[in-house]
Design a protein around this motif. Structure first.
Motif, mmCIF file in Angstrom:
data_model
loop_
_atom_site.group_PDB
_atom_site.id
_atom_site.type_symbol
_atom_site.label_atom_id
_atom_site.label_comp_id
_atom_site.label_asym_id
_atom_site.label_seq_id
_atom_site.Cartn_x
_atom_site.Cartn_y
_atom_site.Cartn_z
ATOM 1 N N ALA A 1 0.831 -1.204 0.000
ATOM 2 C CA ALA A 1 0.000 0.000 0.000
ATOM 3 C C ALA A 1 0.866 1.254 0.000
ATOM 4 C CB ALA A 1 -0.920 0.003 1.210
ATOM 5 N N ARG A 2 1.974 1.232 0.735
ATOM 6 C CA ARG A 2 2.880 2.378 0.755
ATOM 7 C C ARG A 2 3.532 2.585 -0.605
ATOM 8 N NH1 ARG A 2 2.567 6.258 4.276
ATOM 9 N NH2 ARG A 2 3.648 5.828 6.186
ATOM 10 N N ILE A 3 3.938 1.503 -1.249
ATOM 11 C CA ILE A 3 4.555 1.604 -2.575
ATOM 12 C C ILE A 3 3.543 2.145 -3.579
ATOM 13 C CG2 ILE A 3 5.507 0.257 -4.484
ATOM 14 C CD1 ILE A 3 6.864 -1.487 -2.392
ATOM 15 N N SER A 4 2.311 1.666 -3.514
ATOM 16 C CA SER A 4 1.276 2.136 -4.424
ATOM 17 C C SER A 4 0.999 3.625 -4.211
ATOM 18 C CB SER A 4 0.002 1.326 -4.217
ATOM 19 O OG SER A 4 -1.043 1.841 -4.988
ATOM 20 N N GLY A 5 0.907 4.038 -2.970
ATOM 21 C CA GLY A 5 0.674 5.452 -2.684
ATOM 22 C C GLY A 5 1.817 6.335 -3.145
ATOM 23 N N LEU B 1 3.953 5.621 -5.571
ATOM 24 C CA LEU B 1 3.950 5.614 -7.028
ATOM 25 C C LEU B 1 2.888 6.552 -7.588
ATOM 26 C CD1 LEU B 1 5.203 4.386 -9.551
ATOM 27 C CD2 LEU B 1 3.477 2.588 -9.422
ATOM 28 N N SER B 2 1.701 6.523 -7.012
ATOM 29 C CA SER B 2 0.649 7.421 -7.505
ATOM 30 C C SER B 2 1.006 8.886 -7.228
ATOM 31 C CB SER B 2 -0.694 7.073 -6.879
ATOM 32 O OG SER B 2 -0.677 7.328 -5.493
ATOM 33 N N PHE B 3 1.688 9.152 -6.112
ATOM 34 C CA PHE B 3 2.125 10.521 -5.808
ATOM 35 C C PHE B 3 3.111 11.017 -6.857
ATOM 36 C CE2 PHE B 3 5.327 13.262 -3.770
ATOM 37 C CZ PHE B 3 4.522 14.347 -3.466
ATOM 38 N N PHE B 4 4.105 10.183 -7.186
ATOM 39 C CA PHE B 4 5.095 10.599 -8.175
ATOM 40 C C PHE B 4 4.493 10.688 -9.572
ATOM 41 C CE2 PHE B 4 8.302 9.238 -4.987
ATOM 42 C CZ PHE B 4 8.916 10.476 -4.856
ATOM 43 N N LEU B 5 3.547 9.836 -9.900
ATOM 44 C CA LEU B 5 2.871 9.944 -11.185
ATOM 45 C C LEU B 5 2.056 11.230 -11.266
ATOM 46 C CD1 LEU B 5 1.733 6.289 -11.913
ATOM 47 C CD2 LEU B 5 3.523 7.602 -13.066
ATOM 48 N N LEU C 1 2.868 13.993 -9.711
ATOM 49 C CA LEU C 1 3.848 15.067 -9.882
ATOM 50 C C LEU C 1 4.324 15.170 -11.324
ATOM 51 C CD1 LEU C 1 6.175 14.817 -6.751
ATOM 52 C CD2 LEU C 1 4.448 16.535 -7.251
ATOM 53 N N LEU C 2 4.386 14.040 -12.019
ATOM 54 C CA LEU C 2 4.832 14.039 -13.403
ATOM 55 C C LEU C 2 3.752 14.502 -14.376
ATOM 56 C CD1 LEU C 2 6.913 10.758 -13.446
ATOM 57 C CD2 LEU C 2 7.753 13.105 -13.418
ATOM 58 N N GLY C 3 2.538 14.701 -13.884
ATOM 59 C CA GLY C 3 1.483 15.226 -14.726
ATOM 60 C C GLY C 3 0.480 14.199 -15.195
ATOM 61 N N ASN C 4 0.651 12.946 -14.840
ATOM 62 C CA ASN C 4 -0.349 11.936 -15.206
ATOM 63 C C ASN C 4 -1.573 12.114 -14.315
ATOM 64 O OD1 ASN C 4 1.499 11.000 -16.961
ATOM 65 N ND2 ASN C 4 2.037 9.177 -15.804
ATOM 66 N N GLN C 5 -2.738 12.176 -14.943
ATOM 67 C CA GLN C 5 -3.958 12.360 -14.180
ATOM 68 C C GLN C 5 -4.601 11.002 -13.923
ATOM 69 O OE1 GLN C 5 -6.348 14.962 -16.495
ATOM 70 N NE2 GLN C 5 -5.091 16.762 -16.080
#
Length: 80
Positions: free
Chosen positions: A55-59, A61-65, A67-71
């Protein structure tokens, strides 16, 4: 595979573990209690890692995605 060499190596590792933890000085009942507490602690840590780390890895990863502009998928479908 050299079985005799592997068993002597495992015995050497166990001997090193006993020297580091000073458990070679303990009585047998104290060793059982000491090792049981170690096994219980390791089992608890393994269970917690399997439960919370994905769950931490998923969170993260979604945070960094984000930041990169992926919605997220639901936002993209609303905008179309």
């Amino acid at each position: 595979v050299d079985i005799k060499g592997m068993t002597s190596y495992l015995y050497w590792l166990y001997y090193q573990y006993e020297l580091i933890t000073c458990s070679y000085l303990m009585e047998p009942w104290e060793k059982v209690l000491f090792y049981s507490l170690h096994v219980a602690t390791l089992a608890t840590l393994a269970y917690a890692a399997c439960l919370f780390v994905p769950a931490r890895i998923s969170g993260t990863l979604s945070f960094f995605l984000h930041l990169l502009g992926n919605q997220p998928e639901n936002t993209v479908s609303v905008m179309e």
